[in-house]
Design an enzyme around this catalytic site. Structure first.
Site, PDB file in Angstrom:
ATOM      1  N   ASP A 268       0.833  -1.209   0.000  1.00 46.32           N
ATOM      2  CA  ASP A 268       0.000   0.000   0.000  1.00 46.32           C
ATOM      3  C   ASP A 268       0.871   1.265   0.000  1.00 46.32           C
ATOM      4  OD1 ASP A 268      -2.064   1.757   0.359  1.00 46.32           O
ATOM      5  OD2 ASP A 268      -2.851   0.823   2.171  1.00 46.32           O
ATOM      6  N   ASP A 328     -10.447   4.113  -1.184  1.00 49.35           N
ATOM      7  CA  ASP A 328     -11.071   3.075  -0.347  1.00 49.35           C
ATOM      8  C   ASP A 328     -12.594   3.004  -0.491  1.00 49.35           C
ATOM      9  OD1 ASP A 328      -8.498   2.945   0.468  1.00 49.35           O
ATOM     10  OD2 ASP A 328      -8.928   3.105   2.609  1.00 49.35           O
TER      11      ASP A 328
HETATM   12  C1  GLA Z   1      -5.356   2.223   2.862  1.00 48.59           C
HETATM   13  C2  GLA Z   1      -5.888   1.099   1.976  1.00 48.59           C
HETATM   14  C3  GLA Z   1      -6.936   0.310   2.755  1.00 48.59           C
HETATM   15  C4  GLA Z   1      -6.314  -0.255   4.022  1.00 48.59           C
HETATM   16  C5  GLA Z   1      -5.716   0.879   4.850  1.00 48.59           C
HETATM   17  C6  GLA Z   1      -4.916   0.351   6.023  1.00 48.59           C
HETATM   18  O1  GLA Z   1      -6.340   3.159   3.144  1.00 48.59           O
HETATM   19  O2  GLA Z   1      -6.415   1.603   0.791  1.00 48.59           O
HETATM   20  O3  GLA Z   1      -7.444  -0.725   1.952  1.00 48.59           O
HETATM   21  O4  GLA Z   1      -5.320  -1.184   3.674  1.00 48.59           O
HETATM   22  O5  GLA Z   1      -4.846   1.689   4.080  1.00 48.59           O
HETATM   23  O6  GLA Z   1      -4.285   1.355   6.739  1.00 48.59           O
END
Ligand code: GLA
Length: 504
Positions: A268, A328
């Site tokens: 990520d 997200d």
């Molecule tokens: C980002 C990702 C999420 C999750 C969070 C965890 O926002 O897009 O899917 O993994 O980080 O902190």
């Protein structure tokens, strides 16, 4: 005669709301959270008050970001922060309520609240200059790891559990999956998202935090159930939740994951923005792609960079088996339908066996949508050949939700070995038809109604390139609808779908 007490109350009221007498908020306001790995995560507001206007900056692991348009009205404050979001300007409006030395901060209209405490009344020191960013030369293509011939299926902890994921929870989820029909339906990955990370030892090896006493033993346990274990990291120094990232430890971390018995990595971007110039993004991902390839274990590589910089066009080249295409998801019709319908329509050329567009994990069963909407979510994700990572509490699933997650006929669409992602073949206001070709000459077609009342939705054979008579099978009703020529129409409920397979 007005009593002294009433007079004082009235005076306080005037002082609080009168703009000319706006409170002096100058100073350092701090939010500090203790992480289970012993480290702290901090957010600071450095404020300077001038009458009813406010200046200063917000400081966190993304650096120091100047606030603009800062205003004080009574005990409420508001300001904006304009950030560079991968080359585009993004503005966030903040509001806060001040109560003595406590300030409750909200980012955006639906943002979570964070309580900051005034720790000094010092005038803000100058903000830290942004660090010089690293530029990597373009990387050579990373060889295909041979995995994810069909979109990965499993579970991920984030949507439901966020920072509450633990060894105990993962074992319980694995137990549930092995017995409740999920594993039989094809869900195999049990993926730990952010917040498992501890600190590094002297040799730089990543350790787990106290929530995960023994990752190797956990992997063995999950494997003993016939399932696979996934983990999460960031190419930056910190993950999105502020934990240790893999920056400068890529190969070492890949080897650690392999030694633990990890089968899947979600990687990520998060704080990588602080250290890399974002044109280096493909090379940054390629670095981990290579590291995984040489880790000694087959590990699915999941890119999470929110689809910026045309991620889907280079995800495969850097060794990605899947890549997120958006920010997200959240458990609402608005979020799910926007991501699923509006943001995926042009991405079909990039998906195929071994490499998939990822519109984010499932929210099915988390409670924020109706059963009809969850069926739409599942249908659309299956048409999109999306990775299917359940995001709910699998220890406790209603029969209705289980039927949505494990409908074999629907899952067969997602897992079709041709690996062709659906296209939107027609759109008439709120009514959309999406279709994908399947192996064996059939088509999967979703008749969707995004509107507020029931409507008839029609697919014309000409829209999908079918010329013959086809047998129509309704995949949610598990019912044949006869042999049909030219077109098929169905009444579709508000926010609902009729998902059919057309077999010429
Ligand atoms: C980002 C990702 C999420 C999750 C969070 C965890 O926002 O897009 O899917 O993994 O980080 O902190």
């Amino acid at each position: 005669m007005i009593s002294m007490k009433k007079f004082l109350i009235a005076l306080c009221g005037v002082l609080l709301v009168h703009p000319l007498l706006a409170a002096d908020l100058t100073g350092h306001w701090l939010y500090s959270a203790q992480l289970p790995n012993g480290q702290t995560r901090e957010t600071s507001l450095w404020l300077k008050t001038d009458g009813d206007s406010l200046s200063g900056y917000l400081s966190n692991n993304q650096g120091d970001q100047a606030i603009t348009q800062g205003k004080i009205a009574g005990n409420s404050i508001s300001f904006e922060i304009v950030r560079d979001y991968f080359g585009e300007e993004r503005k966030t409006e903040y509001t806060a309520t001040v109560n003595g030395d406590e300030l409750v901060l909200r980012a955006g209209p639906n943002g979570r609240e964070m309580t900051l405490k005034r720790v000094s009344t010092e005038v803000p020191p100058p903000p830290r200059p942004a660090p010089e960013k690293i530029s990597l030369p373009p990387a050579a293509d990373v060889a295909y790891n041979g995995l994810a011939k069909t979109p990965p299926m499993g579970w991920n902890s984030w949507n439901k559990f966020r920072g509450e994921v633990s060894d105990k929870l993962v074992r319980e989820i694995a137990d549930a999956m092995a017995t409740n029909g999920m594993k039989t339906a094809g869900y195999v990955y049990v993926n730990i998202d952010d917040t498992w990370e501890g600190t590094r030892d002297e040799a730089g090896n990543i350790r787990t935090n106290e929530k995960f006493p023994d990752m190797k033993a956990l992997a063995e346990y999950v494997h003993s159930k016939g399932l696979k274990l996934g983990i999460y990291s960031s190419p930056g120094p910190k993950t999105c939740a502020g934990y240790e990232g893999s920056f400068k430890h890529e190969e070492q971390d890949a080897k650690t994951y392999a030694a633990w018995g990890i089968d899947y990595l979600k990687y990520d971007w998060c704080s990588a923005t602080q250290v890399y110039d974002y044109h280096s993004m493909p090379a940054v991902y390629a670095k981990m792609g290579e590291a995984l390839l040489h880790s000694g274990r087959s590990i699915v590589f999941s890119l999470c960079q929110y689809g910026v910089f045309k991620g889907p066009t280079w995800g495969e080249r850097v060794g990605g088996n899947l890549w997120r295409t958006t920010g997200d998801i959240s458990d609402s019709w608005k979020s799910m339908s926007h991501i699923g319908f509006d943001l995926q329509a042009d991405l079909f050329p990039y998906a195929g066996p071994g490499h998939w567009n990822d519109p984010d994990m499932l929210e099915v069963g988390n409670g924020g949508m109706t059963t009809t909407e969850y069926r739409t979510h599942m249908s659309l994700w299956s048409l999109l050949a999306a990775p299917l990572l359940a995001g709910n509490d699998l220890r406790n699933v209603s029969p209705e939700i289980m039927e949505i997650l494990t409908n074999k006929e629907v899952l067969a669409i997602d897992q079709d070995r041709l690996g062709k992602q659906a296209r939107r073949v027609s759109k008439d206001g709120d009514l959309e038809v999406w279709a994908r070709p399947l192996s064996g000459g059939a088509y999967a077609v979703g008749l969707f109604n995004r509107g507020d009342s029931e409507a008839k939705v029609t697919v014309h054979w000409s829209d999908i390139g079918l010329s013959k008579k086809a047998r129509v099978r309704d995949l949610w009703a598990h019912a044949d609808r006869g042999d049909v020529s030219d077109q098929f129409a169905a009444d579709v409920p508000s926010h609902g779908v009729v998902l059919v397979k057309l077999q010429p």
